[in-house]
Design an enzyme around this catalytic site. Structure first.
Site, PDB file in Angstrom:
ATOM      1  N   ASP A 141       0.781  -1.242   0.000  1.00 55.67           N
ATOM      2  CA  ASP A 141       0.000   0.000   0.000  1.00 55.67           C
ATOM      3  C   ASP A 141       0.815   1.296   0.000  1.00 55.67           C
ATOM      4  OD1 ASP A 141      -1.404  -2.206   0.882  1.00 55.67           O
ATOM      5  OD2 ASP A 141      -2.014  -1.314   2.770  1.00 55.67           O
ATOM      6  N   GLN A 157       4.210   0.679   2.156  1.00 54.10           N
ATOM      7  CA  GLN A 157       4.479  -0.570   2.855  1.00 54.10           C
ATOM      8  C   GLN A 157       5.624  -1.258   2.131  1.00 54.10           C
ATOM      9  OE1 GLN A 157       2.326  -2.323   5.676  1.00 54.10           O
ATOM     10  NE2 GLN A 157       2.867  -0.177   5.881  1.00 54.10           N
TER      11      GLN A 157
HETATM   12  C1  FRU Z   1      -3.545  -3.917   2.841  1.00 52.93           C
HETATM   13  C2  FRU Z   1      -2.885  -4.304   4.158  1.00 52.93           C
HETATM   14  C3  FRU Z   1      -3.279  -3.361   5.262  1.00 52.93           C
HETATM   15  C4  FRU Z   1      -2.141  -3.503   6.223  1.00 52.93           C
HETATM   16  C5  FRU Z   1      -0.976  -3.662   5.294  1.00 52.93           C
HETATM   17  C6  FRU Z   1       0.107  -4.577   5.814  1.00 52.93           C
HETATM   18  O1  FRU Z   1      -2.843  -4.379   1.741  1.00 52.93           O
HETATM   19  O2  FRU Z   1      -3.198  -5.642   4.488  1.00 52.93           O
HETATM   20  O3  FRU Z   1      -4.526  -3.641   5.839  1.00 52.93           O
HETATM   21  O4  FRU Z   1      -1.983  -2.394   7.047  1.00 52.93           O
HETATM   22  O5  FRU Z   1      -1.480  -4.174   4.090  1.00 52.93           O
HETATM   23  O6  FRU Z   1       1.177  -4.605   4.949  1.00 52.93           O
END
Ligand code: FRU
Length: 580
Positions: A141, A157
């Site tokens: 994300d 992320q």
């Molecule tokens: C969405 C998610 C979020 C979480 C993150 C972890 O893709 O699962 O809900 O915060 O990715 O990497």
């Protein structure tokens, strides 16, 4: 000098430059430590796509510097790729890299290198040219999107130590034009409260939190045996962050382990947070980003509940002269079997969201590779600029289709509301910055069948076509290469759908359960204006100025460089643009 002497000399130099005075220790429990003076920027660790995770830790002058130990998958007898660990900031100091689970005859034992170069091919064949991808590792994300002083910031992320998900860290990149990105140091690493999951960032103009006027404050989920919300602040415009010592600011949810992805706004004189809790969104309010109280809850009995809700976002729009709010929430498994973002249109009174009665679920993207999108805080001129994660094949967690990175981000989209003829829908169009990245253009003459696309040599171009169907029969176009690989886009005008056939598109690296021929819903119109942004492994299509966005990934052996149209439809405005 002959080749043999040259290569001997090279090896001697390589030994001198790669392994100067490295002391290695391997104990009977498989704990391995290599100690050296940091004279180069990176430690390169031989790694494998599969295998058991080992723990990695780093000491500098005898003290651990990773705030939390990281997982890595070490090469045993074959190197798939090299993990770069950046030690440039410890230059001249004594560094010890510690790894668990190492056997005497593993490649990693004696195989670690130090180098000023990352041992990788940044220009690997399928790496997109004009979509963001991380230099090395995994991204999912986009997080904490904010604009300040001419710079668009994007956190994301990130797994800095593998091409698969894990070690969740906030990576960081900035751009002056939303199209060309510079990646910077990671800003938030896992700590004792957990891995750093998704969240948002705000600019605290009035110093409500006491971290300083205009401090950038990140609000994120700490995930470890449960989920809680934490904050961190930056007084250098988002390049480095300090975690707040009072974390977490919201403890674990009493009713659910899934409590994550806080998105924060300034609405009606207070901070408002939208956050996912299992399969609903909760709204919290706060005067100072540190103390939060529950305002309301939304989502029971409405929309798709096939799995946990994630990454909410809330935006205000104008539609038909009235204020309307859109609540976004991502969810795994849409009708194409993919992760997708659903949205609701309605009203928000500062505390509570109510949805208008519409045929939910409504989906932000009609393809299978767009997820967890979010909008910018503080975008100039009140623009609603949106970027999402380009999900890709590594979902299968076996062998990624790309070697040194997995993932990427969509183009920047500009969002508004429009009518599909029956009710309002979310309209995503390319942000104007996308057009500014166009290079050479040329018109396409498609009369003689399969046609070479000029400007296609680098696998990075836009194709625009407007179809006027003559009757109810399917029509469309095919992109292909000379290796016999193709992706076929078929519009079925009376059904209001587009089928993207990826079954002969190249490597079939699609995750289990996700449609190889995704079906996209497209409002029925008299003409279909198609803008397709092809970027090596990305097919991002916009139809009729916001009627639909269709994002799909493909993995051809060679770039598609030919186009052919088919079916009973007149084609006009056929153009291609090089994209840079
Ligand atoms: C969405 C998610 C979020 C979480 C993150 C972890 O893709 O699962 O809900 O915060 O990715 O990497």
């Amino acid at each position: 000098m002959n080749k043999y002497i040259l290569s001997l000399l090279f090896c001697a130099l390589a030994v001198v430059s790669c392994r100067p005075a490295m002391q290695e220790v391997l104990d009977d429990d498989g704990n391995y430590a290599v100690t050296f003076k940091a004279r180069k920027a990176y430690v390169l660790i031989p790694s494998s796509y599969s295998g058991k995770a080992s723990r990695m830790d780093l000491d500098v002058d005898g003290a651990s510097v990773f705030e939390f130990v990281q997982d890595v998958t070490l090469a045993k007898d074959k190197v798939d790729y090299w993990i770069p660990v950046d030690v440039s900031k410890y230059r001249g100091r004594e560094v010890t890299l510690r790894l668990s689970g190492v056997a005497e005859d593993d490649i990693v034992h004696g195989g670690i290198k130090i180098s000023d170069e990352i041992d990788m091919d940044y220009d690997e064949p399928l790496r997109p040219v004009y979509h963001f991808t991380p230099h090395f590792g995994w991204n999912n994300d986009p997080n904490g999107l904010f604009y300040k002083d001419g710079l668009w910031h994007m956190y994301f992320q990130h797994n800095p130590y593998s091409v698969f998900w894990g070690n969740m860290t906030w990576g960081h990149a900035t751009s002056k034009d939303l199209m060309h990105w510079t990646q910077h140091d990671n800003v938030l690493r896992p700590d004792k409260l957990g891995a750093i999951f998704s969240g948002s960032a705000v600019i605290d103009t009035d110093n409500t939190a006491g971290f300083g006027k205009d401090a950038v404050v990140a609000i994120y989920t700490s995930d470890r045996r449960g989920e809680r919300q934490s904050i961190a602040y930056s007084t250098d415009n988002g390049f480095t962050f300090t975690k707040y010592e009072g974390n977490p600011v919201l403890p674990d949810h009493p009713a659910s382990r899934d409590f994550r992805d806080p998105k924060v706004y300034w609405i009606g004189g207070q901070w408002v947070m939208a956050i996912s809790v299992s399969q609903v969104v909760e709204f919290y309010g706060s005067p100072d980003l540190k103390n939060w109280h529950l305002l309301s809850r939304f989502g029971e009995g409405i929309g798709s509940h096939r799995s946990v809700w994630e990454c909410p976002d809330l935006r205000r729009f104008e539609f038909d002269g009235k204020e309307k709010w859109v609540l976004f929430v991502t969810i795994a498994r849409d009708p194409n079997g993919a992760n997708n973002t659903q949205y609701f249109i309605g009203d928000f009174d500062g505390e509570r969201f109510t949805a208008d009665p519409l045929p939910y679920p409504l989906w932000v993207d009609q393809g299978v590779n767009q997820y967890a999108g979010c909008t910018y805080f503080n975008a100039p001129d009140d623009r609603t600029v949106f970027i999402a994660w380009l999900t890709s094949s590594a979902f299968s967690q076996v062998v990624p289709a790309t070697k040194y990175f997995t993932g990427g981000m969509t183009l920047p989209h500009e969002l508004s509301l429009k009518s599909n003829g029956e009710h309002p829908i979310l309209a995503s169009v390319p942000a104007p910055e996308v057009y500014a990245a166009r290079g050479a253009s040329s018109s396409l003459s498609l009369d003689s069948g399969r046609t070479l696309i000029s400007n296609s040599a680098n696998g990075a171009y836009e194709v625009d076509l407007t179809f006027t169907p003559a009757g109810s029969e399917p029509f469309g176009f095919t992109l292909s290469n000379d290796s016999g690989e193709k992706v076929v886009y078929t519009f079925k005008p009376t059904e209001g759908i587009l089928v993207t056939d990826r079954s002969q598109s190249g490597l079939q690296a699609f995750p289990d359960g996700v449609a190889v021929q995704p079906v996209s819903v497209i409002p029925v119109r008299d003409t279909y204006k198609v803008q397709l942004f092809y970027d090596r492994m990305v097919s991002e299509m916009f139809v009729n100025d916001g009627d639909a966005v269709v994002t799909n990934c493909v993995y051809p052996e060679a770039y598609y460089d030919h186009i052919e149209v088919f079916g009973p439809a007149a084609v006009s405005n056929a153009m291609t643009y090089e994209m840079k």
